[in-house]
Design an enzyme around this catalytic site. Structure first.
Site, PDB file in Angstrom:
ATOM      1  N   LYS A 132     -20.427 -90.897 -16.415  1.00  0.00           N
ATOM      2  CA  LYS A 132     -21.166 -92.158 -16.538  1.00  0.00           C
ATOM      3  C   LYS A 132     -20.270 -93.237 -17.135  1.00  0.00           C
ATOM      4  CE  LYS A 132     -25.682 -89.891 -16.890  1.00  0.00           C
ATOM      5  NZ  LYS A 132     -26.778 -89.381 -17.721  1.00  0.00           N
ATOM      6  N   GLN A 136     -28.575 -89.035 -23.775  1.00  0.00           N
ATOM      7  CA  GLN A 136     -28.414 -87.903 -22.862  1.00  0.00           C
ATOM      8  C   GLN A 136     -29.288 -86.728 -23.300  1.00  0.00           C
ATOM      9  OE1 GLN A 136     -26.678 -88.065 -20.033  1.00  0.00           O
ATOM     10  NE2 GLN A 136     -26.996 -85.923 -19.467  1.00  0.00           N
ATOM     11  N   ASP A 179     -32.796 -95.354 -18.031  1.00  0.00           N
ATOM     12  CA  ASP A 179     -33.258 -94.100 -17.423  1.00  0.00           C
ATOM     13  C   ASP A 179     -34.647 -94.248 -16.811  1.00  0.00           C
ATOM     14  OD1 ASP A 179     -31.503 -91.872 -17.539  1.00  0.00           O
ATOM     15  OD2 ASP A 179     -31.747 -91.757 -19.718  1.00  0.00           O
TER      16      ASP A 179
END
Ligand code: GUN
Length: 279
Positions: free
Chosen positions: A51, A95, A118
């Site tokens: 990422k 995460q 997200d």
């Protein structure tokens, strides 16, 4: 047709890079992405590294904030509040999975919905379910973009989804409903799964069971999106038995090289969208 997710992700990344370059030339600002990584779970470390690398390649100012696995929930919540208030941060990603002492619910709820790249916060989940403007989770968004490369108009298609997770199955269902598909969500307690799959014009598989879907589970001419990433020996395989299914399907995503690359490209897209709304 084999859907080339690697190529499509590259096209999307190029578009994002161009737009960020143009914004930077006009305003001298770029989007910022803050990623919180807790503990030493190897797959998370690999995802976060990818990422960060992809963000930098398109001109996003990305930072990874690392914590040891025994960090307190309070410390993480404090950091999230700090990032919520930081003008240079357009997107925040924590995460998953998290260690046991940290509540996933509290963490997700504490991220400003405008920075929730997200799309996990209740505000974004609710907006998506209501058909309003929402930040859409990255993997579901990537699946929809790949589907649309094969078939522009999905209206009236029967979509069957295997998997009901918050991360994949549920948001994919919401997206396909918005596209006017007839949607069936199936899961581990579903009876006669094979028969249901055989009725699918579009089959989305997101369960994490290697090679679950066989040739005799799919309808001729269907479109198959395989979200699974499973380790089998030293190989990565999907949830669909690719070799035996590929000639029956009208289009299918491979693993690797299908949905995976689109997920990260969609994270970059969400970060750019957040930046534009905040500025
Ligand atoms: N862990 C596995 N997939 C994801 C994801 O899409 N977002 C976050 N935050 N954590 C993950």
């Amino acid at each position: 047709m084999i859907i080339d997710g690697k190529k499509e992700a590259e096209v999307l990344r190029e578009e994002i890079k161009k737009e960020i370059t143009s914004i930077k030339n006009k305003t001298n600002k770029v989007p910022g992405l803050a990623v919180i990584l807790i503990g030493d779970f190897v797959p998370s470390q690999i995802y976060v590294r990818n990422k960060e690398k992809s963000s930098k390649e398109v001109g996003i100012n990305s930072s990874v904030i690392k914590y040891s696995k025994d960090v307190s929930e309070d410390e993480i919540l404090k950091k999230i509040i700090e990032l919520n208030n930081d003008k240079n941060v357009s997107g925040i990603l924590v995460q998953l999975p998290l260690p046991d002492q940290i509540s996933k619910e509290k963490v997700i709820n504490s991220i400003d919905p405008l920075k929730d790249v997200d799309g996990f916060s209740p505000t974004n989940v609710g907006n998506l379910a209501s058909g309003y403007d929402a930040i859409v989770p990255c993997t579901p968004l990537g699946c929809l973009m790949l589907l649309k490369k094969v078939e522009k108009n999905l209206s009236g298609k029967h979509a069957v989804i295997i998997g009901r997770s918050n991360l994949n199955g549920k948001p994919i269902a919401q997206l396909l409903l918005k596209e006017n598909c007839t949607v069936t969500i199936t899961h581990s307690k579903t009876k006669n799964l094979k028969e249901k799959c055989l009725k699918a014009d579009i089959l989305i598989v997101a369960v994490g069971l290697a090679n679950l879907v066989k040739k005799d589970w799919v309808k001729d001419g269907s479109i198959i999106i395989d979200v699974g990433i499973n380790k089998q020996g030293d190989k990565i395989v999907g949830d669909v038995s690719f070799e035996e299914v590929k000639d029956k399907a009208k289009a299918i995503t491979p693993v690797p090289g299908g949905v995976g690359p689109m997920t990260i490209a969609c994270l970059l897209k969400n970060t750019l969208e957040c930046f534009k709304k905040l500025n």
